[in-house]
Scaffold this active site. Sequence first.
Site, PDB file in Angstrom:
ATOM      1  N   GLU A  68       0.985  -1.184  -0.076  1.00 16.83           N
ATOM      2  CA  GLU A  68       0.076  -0.040   0.208  1.00 16.83           C
ATOM      3  C   GLU A  68       0.792   1.212   0.082  1.00 16.83           C
ATOM      4  O   GLU A  68       0.491   2.255  -0.618  1.00 16.83           O
ATOM      5  CB  GLU A  68      -0.916  -0.152   1.293  1.00 16.83           C
ATOM      6  CG  GLU A  68      -2.161  -1.202   1.175  1.00 16.83           C
ATOM      7  CD  GLU A  68      -1.560  -2.362   1.887  1.00 16.83           C
ATOM      8  OE1 GLU A  68      -0.041  -2.397   2.067  1.00 16.83           O
ATOM      9  OE2 GLU A  68      -2.378  -3.218   2.434  1.00 16.83           O
ATOM     10  N   PRO A 271      11.099 -14.404   0.078  1.00 16.09           N
ATOM     11  CA  PRO A 271       9.941 -14.641   1.057  1.00 16.09           C
ATOM     12  C   PRO A 271       9.436 -13.423   1.359  1.00 16.09           C
ATOM     13  O   PRO A 271       9.919 -12.269   1.325  1.00 16.09           O
ATOM     14  CB  PRO A 271      10.641 -15.332   2.309  1.00 16.09           C
ATOM     15  CG  PRO A 271      11.964 -14.816   2.361  1.00 16.09           C
ATOM     16  CD  PRO A 271      12.191 -14.609   0.750  1.00 16.09           C
ATOM     17  N   ARG A 272       7.972 -13.281   1.458  1.00 15.32           N
ATOM     18  CA  ARG A 272       7.272 -12.334   1.844  1.00 15.32           C
ATOM     19  C   ARG A 272       7.545 -11.572   2.996  1.00 15.32           C
ATOM     20  O   ARG A 272       7.628 -10.326   3.203  1.00 15.32           O
ATOM     21  CB  ARG A 272       5.762 -12.368   1.773  1.00 15.32           C
ATOM     22  CG  ARG A 272       4.732 -11.399   1.954  1.00 15.32           C
ATOM     23  CD  ARG A 272       4.496 -10.487   0.921  1.00 15.32           C
ATOM     24  NE  ARG A 272       3.556  -9.624   1.079  1.00 15.32           N
ATOM     25  CZ  ARG A 272       4.086  -8.203   1.690  1.00 15.32           C
ATOM     26  NH1 ARG A 272       5.171  -8.000   1.995  1.00 15.32           N
ATOM     27  NH2 ARG A 272       2.979  -7.616   1.886  1.00 15.32           N
ATOM     28  N   GLU A 314      14.265  -4.543  -2.296  1.00 10.24           N
ATOM     29  CA  GLU A 314      14.951  -4.949  -3.314  1.00 10.24           C
ATOM     30  C   GLU A 314      14.330  -5.949  -4.493  1.00 10.24           C
ATOM     31  O   GLU A 314      15.015  -6.655  -5.122  1.00 10.24           O
ATOM     32  CB  GLU A 314      16.163  -5.496  -2.689  1.00 10.24           C
ATOM     33  CG  GLU A 314      17.112  -4.652  -2.169  1.00 10.24           C
ATOM     34  CD  GLU A 314      18.678  -5.181  -2.001  1.00 10.24           C
ATOM     35  OE1 GLU A 314      19.485  -4.292  -2.390  1.00 10.24           O
ATOM     36  OE2 GLU A 314      18.784  -6.172  -1.185  1.00 10.24           O
ATOM     37  N   ASN A 340       0.549  -9.298  -5.380  1.00  3.75           N
ATOM     38  CA  ASN A 340       0.508  -8.359  -6.518  1.00  3.75           C
ATOM     39  C   ASN A 340       1.350  -8.846  -7.548  1.00  3.75           C
ATOM     40  O   ASN A 340       2.567  -8.711  -7.420  1.00  3.75           O
ATOM     41  CB  ASN A 340       0.691  -6.895  -5.906  1.00  3.75           C
ATOM     42  CG  ASN A 340       0.319  -5.859  -6.941  1.00  3.75           C
ATOM     43  OD1 ASN A 340      -0.276  -6.354  -8.196  1.00  3.75           O
ATOM     44  ND2 ASN A 340       0.532  -4.796  -6.778  1.00  3.75           N
ATOM     45  N   LEU A 342       1.826  -7.139 -10.490  1.00  4.77           N
ATOM     46  CA  LEU A 342       1.917  -5.779 -11.252  1.00  4.77           C
ATOM     47  C   LEU A 342       3.560  -5.597 -11.124  1.00  4.77           C
ATOM     48  O   LEU A 342       3.960  -4.825 -12.221  1.00  4.77           O
ATOM     49  CB  LEU A 342       1.198  -4.456 -10.878  1.00  4.77           C
ATOM     50  CG  LEU A 342      -0.266  -4.802 -10.927  1.00  4.77           C
ATOM     51  CD1 LEU A 342      -1.114  -3.672 -10.690  1.00  4.77           C
ATOM     52  CD2 LEU A 342      -0.555  -4.913 -12.619  1.00  4.77           C
TER      53      LEU A 342
END
Length: 442
Positions: A68, A271-272, A314, A340, A342
Site C-alpha cells: 500500500e 519470502p514475503r 530490493e 500483487n 504488477l
Amino acid sequence: MSERWARMALSAYRYAGAVVYPFLGGYISWRARKGKEEHHRRRERYGFASVERPVGPLVWVHAASVGETGAVIPLTERLLDLGINVVLTTGTVTSARLAEERLGDRVIHQYVPLDLKTAVSRFLEHWHPDLAIFAESEIWPMTVLELGERSIPQVLVNARLSDRSFASWKKRSYVAEALLEKLAHVIAQSEDDAERFRQLGARPVTVSGNLKVDTKVPPVDERTLHLLMRQVGNRPVWAAISTHDGEEQMAARIHRNLHEYHSRLLTILVPRHPDRADQITRMLTTQGLTVARRSLNEPIEANTDIYLGDTIGEMGLYLRLTEVAYVGRSMALAVSGGQNPLEPAILETAILSGPNIGNFRDSYQRLEEEGAARIVNTPGELEEAIDLLLTNNNQREKMMLAAARTVEDMKGALNITLSTLEPFVHPLVVKSRLGTTRFRMR
C-alpha cells in the site's frame, strides 16, 4: 433498527478499546523485541507525535504495509509538489523504511495510532489534518468516527475488498454502512470492488484502476545489479517471490526436480517476510541445497542452488535477475488470496501463479487475457510451466512482451485519483499558495 444495532456495536467496540488500553504496553514492547515495532518510536502508536506539526495545510495519508505504501508514494509526491504538507502513517517497520527510502525528509512519517479513541484523538489533536486519505481497505472504526466528529473529509483510494473481507462486512452490514457513509468518496480499483463498496453503503464511488500500475519502475542499485548479473552469467534462472510458508518447500522440490534437466539452474527465493530467512535457510540446507543470502552479501557461486532474497525494498533487483517469476501466496497452505503481480509485469517478467488469487483477481484477469500470466493449479503444473519457459525462448519472450503491453494499457489510475481528489485538494493548494494559512489550535 439497523442504526440502533450499529450504534450498539460501535459503542461496544469503543468500550472494549478503553478496557484493553492500559494493558497494551506489554504487547507493543513484545512486538518491539521481535523487530515488529521501533522501540524508540513505540509512543507514536498511542498517538504521541514525535515531531511538531508544520504551518499550513496538511493531509494525512495512511498505508498499512509495503504494498500500500508503494502504491500511494506517487500520490504523496504529487501532494508535496503542490506545496501541501503530508504526514504519512504506516503500520509496519518495513513500510516505514520504504517511505524513508523513496520520500526522505519531504514527508513526515509517523506510525499509525492504534484504533483506540484515546490514541486517535491524541493524534488528531496534534496534527489537525485538513484531509485524510486511506489506501485500499483501511477502514478502522474509531479512526473513521473521530475524523467524522471533526468534520475532516475522508477518502479511500485504490480501494479494494477481498472475498473474505466483503463476506465479513456483509455479516455486519449495518456497521459497514454506519462507517462508510462517513467517507467523502471511495475510489475503487475495479468495477467489482466498486460494486461491493456500494452494496455496503458507500457513496459516491469512482473506479480508477490500480494505483500500483502507475508506480515508478522498481528501483535498483545498478552497481549491485551488474555484480550479481556477472555472478549469474548465462545460467537458467527462475524466481519464486512473495512466498509464504509451504511455498518455499515447494520451490525447493521444484528446483531439485528441474535440476535433472537444467543442471546449472539457479532459483531465486524471495519470502514475503524476510524475518523467516533463518528458518528457510535451515530447511533448504537440510535438503542438501546450497544457499547464498543477500542480507549477508554472500556471492552467487557456480554451486549455488538458491539465492535467498531476504532483504526489504530490493524486489527490483531480484526481478531483474530473472525472466520467469512465480508470485506467491497463491498455493500456500495457511494463507491465500495471492500477491500483487504488477511489479513483475512492470519489469517485463513472464508470470506464473497458483489458483488462489482472489485479492488481485482483476489484475490477473487482465494479464491472463493478454497472455502475460498463466495460472496453474498444482505444484506439478507449476514445475512443467517453469520447465517450458526455461526451454522455450519464444514462449517466454511472448509472455514478457505481453506483460509490458498490459501494464501500459492499465495505466491512468493516478490521474483519475488526482482528478477525483481535486475538490478536496484545491482549496488547500489555494491556501498554501496565498500563504494566508496559519495553523491555530482549535
